[in-house]
Design an enzyme around this catalytic site. Structure first.
Site, PDB file in Angstrom:
ATOM      1  N   GLY A 152      52.068 -19.683 -34.225  1.00 14.03           N
ATOM      2  CA  GLY A 152      52.350 -20.344 -35.490  1.00 14.03           C
ATOM      3  C   GLY A 152      51.158 -21.130 -36.005  1.00 14.03           C
ATOM      4  O   GLY A 152      50.802 -21.052 -37.190  1.00 14.03           O
ATOM      5  N   TYR A 179      67.265 -14.919 -24.094  1.00 13.91           N
ATOM      6  CA  TYR A 179      66.100 -14.846 -24.992  1.00 13.91           C
ATOM      7  C   TYR A 179      65.964 -13.455 -25.587  1.00 13.91           C
ATOM      8  O   TYR A 179      65.795 -13.292 -26.798  1.00 13.91           O
ATOM      9  CB  TYR A 179      64.843 -15.235 -24.219  1.00 13.91           C
ATOM     10  CG  TYR A 179      63.564 -15.137 -25.020  1.00 13.91           C
ATOM     11  CD1 TYR A 179      63.211 -16.144 -25.914  1.00 13.91           C
ATOM     12  CD2 TYR A 179      62.703 -14.050 -24.888  1.00 13.91           C
ATOM     13  CE1 TYR A 179      62.036 -16.068 -26.647  1.00 13.91           C
ATOM     14  CE2 TYR A 179      61.536 -13.966 -25.607  1.00 13.91           C
ATOM     15  CZ  TYR A 179      61.209 -14.975 -26.491  1.00 13.91           C
ATOM     16  OH  TYR A 179      60.043 -14.890 -27.228  1.00 13.91           O
TER      17      TYR A 179
END
Length: 282
Positions: free
Chosen positions: A19, A154
């Site tokens: 990110g 996940y």
């Protein structure tokens, strides 16, 4: 909204890793970048990277599990920049456990961050992306294609994201919005910090699954330590999804990731995948 004004991209989960790198690389490519994170107090590394690259970022709070936070962030972007041309759903959290050793509530929490958080941000952004013929990009994982031991929750969340976006893509395209998923493999970030566990404690608490967990952790920590891709390398695929004339729906971030997901995509009966992953716990 002027056609000549810089395009605006909102990126979630920018405190570190992909990110952070994606936010900086998009700004270097000329985008106005709204870099968001759950806790703005953790923006030190992001601001330092932006300063080193000589770019400006608009750093804001956005918690993908908080509807009010999402609404405030998106409305703030429109109020201050007048447009929204792309969203990069990057925020997420790792999780290591197996079904007998975790509660269903813990699984729901993983889904809340990694799946419903993506949907909530995307839903808030879509009307504005339609207005600009924009792009909706989600960082998933090779774990969204191949299920991995002790990553059941996940991988389930990432599988769900991939299925949702693959289903959404033709609907959104009919209204001018391009949808893509970016699939990293191991990236050189802190694996242990990301999954939030103490490895020795996890093995001690694993009961009958302890030998398998120990083998899995040894393999995975080694992979993150020795052969992981840099966040900057992974962010190149995000930038491609932002800037290509006709971005692919599915982009892997490395040759290793392409080879890995290729096992699944050509594995009609599932034997190749299970033959591979069984060896990780032996």
């Amino acid at each position: 909204m002027s056609a000549d004004s810089p395009k605006v991209v909102l990126v979630t989960g920018t405190s570190s890793g992909i990110g952070l790198a994606a936010a900086v690389s998009a700004a270097r490519a000329g985008w106005t970048v709204v870099a968001t994170l759950r806790d703005p107090g953790r923006a030190g590394a992001l601001r330092a990277a932006a300063a080193e690259a000589g770019v400006d970022l608009d750093v804001r709070r956005l918690d993908v599990t908080d509807e009010a936070s999402i609404t405030s962030a998106v409305e703030g972007v429109l109020a201050d920049h007048g447009r929204l041309d792309a969203v990069v759903n990057n925020a997420g959290a790792g999780h290591v456990a197996t079904l007998e050793n975790e509660s269903v509530a813990e699984v729901r929490k993983v889904m809340e961050v990694n799946f419903f958080g993506v949907l909530s941000v995307s839903k808030a952004a879509l009307p504005h992306l339609r207005a600009t013929g924009g792009r909706l990009i989600t960082v998933t994982s090779v774990g969204g294609v191949i299920g991995q031991p002790f990553n059941e929750a996940y991988c389930a969340a990432k599988f769900a994201v991939e299925g949702y976006m693959e289903s959404l893509a033709p609907v959104a395209a009919a209204h001018g919005v391009s949808v893509s998923v970016v699939e990293p493999g191991a990236v050189a970030t802190e694996f242990v910090a990301n999954v939030g566990i103490d490895l020795e404690t996890a093995v001690a608490d694993a009961g009958v699954y302890a030998p398998q967990l120990q083998a899995y952790l040894a393999r995975t920590v080694g992979q993150f330590t020795d052969s992981a891709q840099t966040p900057e390398g992974a962010a190149e695929a995000v930038l491609e999804a932002l800037t290509a004339d006709e971005p692919a729906f599915r982009l892997q971030t490395s040759a290793w990731a392409r080879d890995f997901v290729g096992i699944k995509l050509g594995d009609l009966d599932g034997s190749a995948v299970l033959g591979l992953t069984r060896g990780w716990t032996a």
